[in-house]
Write a protein that holds these residues in place. Structure first.
Motif: not given
Length: 159
Positions: A22, A56, A58
Motif C-alpha cells: 500500500r 492485495y 488489508p
C-alpha cells in the motif's frame, strides 16, 4: 499453473510488495531493485497476470473494529470432500479465511470473526452441519507476518 522462472528483479519486487504494497510506490521499488519504474510496472503486471500475485488485502484488526471474537477453527474434512467443503465454508457467515492442509487429519483451518458468543455458536453449528469435524477453536490475539527473505533483492551478490 505451471511454475514460472523469476529473476532477482522479480524477487525484489515481490519482497517490496509483501513488505508494504500500500505505501510503497513503483518509484520506490524501482530504486530498490535498480531498474526503471516502467520495468517495475510491467513486471508487476506480468506477476499479476501469471497468478503469482493473486491480490492485495488489508490486514484488519477485528477487535479494534468492534468484532471482538477472531477465532481459528482447526477441522477435519474427508479428503475427497475437502476442496468442496473449503469453498463452501468461505461462503459462510463470519468466515474470512480458509486454508486446506495436505494432511489426513486437521486438514482445514477456518478463520472466523464473530460479534459475540451467540454469533460464534451459530457459526460453529453451521460449520459442523456442513460436515466439518471441529478439533479445536482458538481465539486469535495477534497475527504477525513478514516478507519471505528469499525474495529480498540481492543486487547480484553471491547467495
Amino acid at each position: 499453473m505451471s511454475s514460472a522462472t523469476l529473476d532477482e528483479i522479480d524477487h525484489g519486487i515481490l519482497y517490496a510488495l509483501q513488505r508494504d504494497a500500500r505505501n510503497t510506490t513503483i518509484a520506490d521499488i524501482a530504486e530498490e531493485v535498480e531498474v526503471s519504474a516502467s520495468t517495475v510496472r510491467n513486471r508487476i503486471e506480468e506477476l499479476e497476470e501469471s497468478g503469482i500475485v493473486e491480490g492485495y488485502y488489508p490486514k484488519i484488526n477485528y477487535e479494534r473494529a468492534n468484532f471482538p471474537l477472531h477465532v481459528l477453527f482447526v477441522c477435519n474434512a474427508p479428503a475427497d470432500e475437502r476442496e468442496n467443503l473449503a469453498a463452501a465454508a468461505l461462503d459462510s457467515h463470519g468466515v474470512v479465511d480458509v486454508r486446506e492442509m495436505l494432511t489426513s487429519m486437521r486438514n482445514i483451518y477456518i478463520e472466523v470473526v464473530a460479534t459475540d458468543t451467540q454469533d460464534l455458536t451459530e457459526i460453529t453449528n453451521d460449520l459442523a452441519s456442513m460436515g466439518f469435524e471441529i478439533e479445536s477453536s482458538e481465539i486469535n490475539t495477534n497475527h504477525y507476518t513478514r516478507p519471505w527473505a528469499e525474495f529480498a533483492f540481492k543486487d547480484g551478490e553471491d547467495a
